[in-house]
Design a protein around this motif. Sequence first.
Motif, PDB file in Angstrom:
ATOM      1  N   ASP A   1       9.557  -5.418   8.783  1.00 52.97           N
ATOM      2  CA  ASP A   1       9.186  -4.068   8.356  1.00 52.97           C
ATOM      3  C   ASP A   1      10.205  -3.587   7.322  1.00 52.97           C
ATOM      4  O   ASP A   1      11.330  -3.227   7.667  1.00 52.97           O
ATOM      5  N   GLU A   2       9.820  -3.596   6.045  1.00 50.29           N
ATOM      6  CA  GLU A   2      10.696  -3.202   4.937  1.00 50.29           C
ATOM      7  C   GLU A   2      12.084  -3.861   5.065  1.00 50.29           C
ATOM      8  O   GLU A   2      13.106  -3.176   5.079  1.00 50.29           O
ATOM      9  N   PRO A   3      12.146  -5.194   5.149  1.00 54.36           N
ATOM     10  CA  PRO A   3      13.425  -5.853   5.440  1.00 54.36           C
ATOM     11  C   PRO A   3      14.480  -5.714   4.359  1.00 54.36           C
ATOM     12  O   PRO A   3      15.655  -5.968   4.617  1.00 54.36           O
ATOM     13  N   THR A   4      14.085  -5.314   3.141  1.00 57.14           N
ATOM     14  CA  THR A   4      15.067  -5.108   2.077  1.00 57.14           C
ATOM     15  C   THR A   4      15.268  -3.630   1.756  1.00 57.14           C
ATOM     16  O   THR A   4      16.008  -3.292   0.839  1.00 57.14           O
ATOM     17  N   GLY A   5      14.611  -2.757   2.526  1.00 59.67           N
ATOM     18  CA  GLY A   5      14.599  -1.336   2.182  1.00 59.67           C
ATOM     19  C   GLY A   5      15.953  -0.658   2.228  1.00 59.67           C
ATOM     20  O   GLY A   5      16.185   0.327   1.523  1.00 59.67           O
ATOM     21  N   ALA A   6      16.886  -1.153   3.060  1.00 60.57           N
ATOM     22  CA  ALA A   6      18.198  -0.525   3.193  1.00 60.57           C
ATOM     23  C   ALA A   6      19.291  -1.313   2.488  1.00 60.57           C
ATOM     24  O   ALA A   6      20.482  -1.045   2.704  1.00 60.57           O
ATOM     25  N   LEU A   7      18.910  -2.257   1.639  1.00 59.02           N
ATOM     26  CA  LEU A   7      19.892  -3.160   1.041  1.00 59.02           C
ATOM     27  C   LEU A   7      20.090  -2.875  -0.440  1.00 59.02           C
ATOM     28  O   LEU A   7      19.180  -2.405  -1.129  1.00 59.02           O
TER      29      LEU A   7
ATOM     30  N   GLY B   1       0.825  -1.202   0.000  1.00 58.71           N
ATOM     31  CA  GLY B   1       0.000   0.000   0.000  1.00 58.71           C
ATOM     32  C   GLY B   1       0.853   1.242   0.000  1.00 58.71           C
ATOM     33  O   GLY B   1       2.020   1.208   0.398  1.00 58.71           O
ATOM     34  N   PRO B   2       0.297   2.371  -0.424  1.00 58.81           N
ATOM     35  CA  PRO B   2       1.054   3.628  -0.454  1.00 58.81           C
ATOM     36  C   PRO B   2       1.351   4.139   0.943  1.00 58.81           C
ATOM     37  O   PRO B   2       0.771   3.667   1.935  1.00 58.81           O
ATOM     38  N   SER B   3       2.252   5.096   1.028  1.00 56.98           N
ATOM     39  CA  SER B   3       2.535   5.735   2.315  1.00 56.98           C
ATOM     40  C   SER B   3       1.246   6.324   2.873  1.00 56.98           C
ATOM     41  O   SER B   3       0.445   6.923   2.143  1.00 56.98           O
ATOM     42  N   GLY B   4       1.036   6.141   4.174  1.00 58.81           N
ATOM     43  CA  GLY B   4      -0.164   6.650   4.803  1.00 58.81           C
ATOM     44  C   GLY B   4      -1.371   5.738   4.701  1.00 58.81           C
ATOM     45  O   GLY B   4      -2.469   6.097   5.138  1.00 58.81           O
ATOM     46  N   SER B   5      -1.180   4.529   4.161  1.00 61.89           N
ATOM     47  CA  SER B   5      -2.318   3.624   3.972  1.00 61.89           C
ATOM     48  C   SER B   5      -2.671   2.848   5.237  1.00 61.89           C
ATOM     49  O   SER B   5      -3.725   2.218   5.299  1.00 61.89           O
ATOM     50  N   GLY B   6      -1.766   2.851   6.233  1.00 62.03           N
ATOM     51  CA  GLY B   6      -2.034   2.143   7.489  1.00 62.03           C
ATOM     52  C   GLY B   6      -1.148   0.938   7.717  1.00 62.03           C
ATOM     53  O   GLY B   6      -1.326   0.217   8.708  1.00 62.03           O
ATOM     54  N   LYS B   7      -0.159   0.708   6.838  1.00 59.96           N
ATOM     55  CA  LYS B   7       0.691  -0.485   6.961  1.00 59.96           C
ATOM     56  C   LYS B   7       1.458  -0.507   8.276  1.00 59.96           C
ATOM     57  O   LYS B   7       1.462  -1.511   8.995  1.00 59.96           O
ATOM     58  N   SER B   8       2.133   0.594   8.590  1.00 62.42           N
ATOM     59  CA  SER B   8       2.938   0.635   9.811  1.00 62.42           C
ATOM     60  C   SER B   8       2.058   0.565  11.053  1.00 62.42           C
ATOM     61  O   SER B   8       2.424  -0.066  12.050  1.00 62.42           O
TER      62      SER B   8
ATOM     63  N   ALA C   1      21.749  -6.973  -4.773  1.00 58.07           N
ATOM     64  CA  ALA C   1      22.179  -8.346  -4.508  1.00 58.07           C
ATOM     65  C   ALA C   1      21.802  -8.786  -3.096  1.00 58.07           C
ATOM     66  O   ALA C   1      21.304  -9.901  -2.891  1.00 58.07           O
ATOM     67  N   SER C   2      22.019  -7.917  -2.103  1.00 57.44           N
ATOM     68  CA  SER C   2      21.674  -8.257  -0.727  1.00 57.44           C
ATOM     69  C   SER C   2      20.170  -8.398  -0.559  1.00 57.44           C
ATOM     70  O   SER C   2      19.689  -9.259   0.184  1.00 57.44           O
ATOM     71  N   GLY C   3      19.410  -7.548  -1.269  1.00 62.91           N
ATOM     72  CA  GLY C   3      17.959  -7.648  -1.205  1.00 62.91           C
ATOM     73  C   GLY C   3      17.466  -8.983  -1.733  1.00 62.91           C
ATOM     74  O   GLY C   3      16.579  -9.615  -1.151  1.00 62.91           O
ATOM     75  N   ALA C   4      18.065  -9.439  -2.835  1.00 63.00           N
ATOM     76  CA  ALA C   4      17.690 -10.745  -3.386  1.00 63.00           C
ATOM     77  C   ALA C   4      18.026 -11.865  -2.410  1.00 63.00           C
ATOM     78  O   ALA C   4      17.276 -12.839  -2.268  1.00 63.00           O
ATOM     79  N   ASP C   5      19.153 -11.722  -1.720  1.00 59.31           N
ATOM     80  CA  ASP C   5      19.580 -12.708  -0.732  1.00 59.31           C
ATOM     81  C   ASP C   5      18.573 -12.811   0.414  1.00 59.31           C
ATOM     82  O   ASP C   5      18.182 -13.909   0.834  1.00 59.31           O
TER      83      ASP C   5
ATOM     84  N   HIS D   1       7.243  -1.969   0.404  1.00 60.16           N
ATOM     85  CA  HIS D   1       6.963  -1.340  -0.888  1.00 60.16           C
ATOM     86  C   HIS D   1       7.594  -2.156  -2.015  1.00 60.16           C
ATOM     87  O   HIS D   1       7.426  -1.828  -3.186  1.00 60.16           O
ATOM     88  N   ASP D   2       8.357  -3.179  -1.655  1.00 64.37           N
ATOM     89  CA  ASP D   2       9.165  -3.954  -2.602  1.00 64.37           C
ATOM     90  C   ASP D   2       8.314  -5.071  -3.215  1.00 64.37           C
ATOM     91  O   ASP D   2       8.097  -6.110  -2.611  1.00 64.37           O
ATOM     92  N   LEU D   3       7.840  -4.845  -4.439  1.00 63.23           N
ATOM     93  CA  LEU D   3       6.994  -5.841  -5.091  1.00 63.23           C
ATOM     94  C   LEU D   3       7.744  -7.137  -5.346  1.00 63.23           C
ATOM     95  O   LEU D   3       7.157  -8.220  -5.276  1.00 63.23           O
ATOM     96  N   ALA D   4       9.054  -7.030  -5.625  1.00 63.03           N
ATOM     97  CA  ALA D   4       9.852  -8.243  -5.834  1.00 63.03           C
ATOM     98  C   ALA D   4       9.891  -9.082  -4.570  1.00 63.03           C
ATOM     99  O   ALA D   4       9.853 -10.320  -4.623  1.00 63.03           O
ATOM    100  N   LEU D   5       9.962  -8.431  -3.405  1.00 60.45           N
ATOM    101  CA  LEU D   5       9.945  -9.146  -2.128  1.00 60.45           C
ATOM    102  C   LEU D   5       8.617  -9.865  -1.944  1.00 60.45           C
ATOM    103  O   LEU D   5       8.568 -11.042  -1.567  1.00 60.45           O
ATOM    104  N   ALA D   6       7.520  -9.161  -2.208  1.00 59.87           N
ATOM    105  CA  ALA D   6       6.198  -9.778  -2.071  1.00 59.87           C
ATOM    106  C   ALA D   6       6.046 -10.958  -3.010  1.00 59.87           C
ATOM    107  O   ALA D   6       5.538 -12.018  -2.632  1.00 59.87           O
ATOM    108  N   GLU D   7       6.503 -10.802  -4.247  1.00 60.79           N
ATOM    109  CA  GLU D   7       6.367 -11.873  -5.231  1.00 60.79           C
ATOM    110  C   GLU D   7       7.207 -13.091  -4.849  1.00 60.79           C
ATOM    111  O   GLU D   7       6.808 -14.232  -5.064  1.00 60.79           O
TER     112      GLU D   7
END
Length: 229
Positions: A167-173, A39-46, A176-180, A200-206
């Motif tokens: 919570d956004e576990p790949t956001g700071a990576l 969801g977009p920022s402000g949608s209630g995810k956090s 290559a590290s994100g894929a890992d 927000h990472d669609l690749a992570l969700a997929e």
Amino acid sequence: MTTPIIEIREVSKKYDDGLPALDGLSLTVRAGEALAVLGPSGSGKSTLLNLIAGLDRPTDGSVTVAGVRVDQLSEAGSARYRREKVGMVFQFFNLLDDLTVLDNVLLPAQLLGMGRAEARARAAELLEHLGIARHERAYPGRLSGGERQRVAVARALMNRPALLLADEPTGALDTASGADVRQLLADLNADGQTILLVTHDLALAEACASRTIELVDGRIARDNLAGMR
């Protein structure tokens, strides 16, 4: 039917006089699911994540996790619930830089009162399983982002939580590290770990999610029960 790990019933969360962050949301997550909350920022995810973690309370409705009414816990009860039932992984790792990798991973067990021998055996098992045993005496600042996130995951799993929150576990990576980390979370879910991740990472969700929901204005706008994998 698989036992529910999360049961949220008609939950609303309002701050001051603005629009509600969550608006009558109901959600059930069963054991073994990997749920991605989009969801977009402000949608209630956090806000949703914080309510499940017992870091905040709803204005209305109920939150039950692993049989615990989280919305009714005292401050001390909430802390105990997080030690016993929930593991948390954050975007920026939240590791203690003055502790070694091993000591970071051992910390939740020490807070829970686990025996020293049992705790060290569990930590060794996790570090080996996650491929970072060779770094047990290193300090987090000497590791790559992907390695630090693996340490954070080991710490989160130390007390065998019913639920892993990410919570956004790949956001700071980097890429290559994100894929890992995506592969790591997918593997953990394949082994039976229930996971709820906000991203927000669609690749992570997929890669990781057996189910996705999309929040818009504090409500579930889409619930993909069939999963994305």
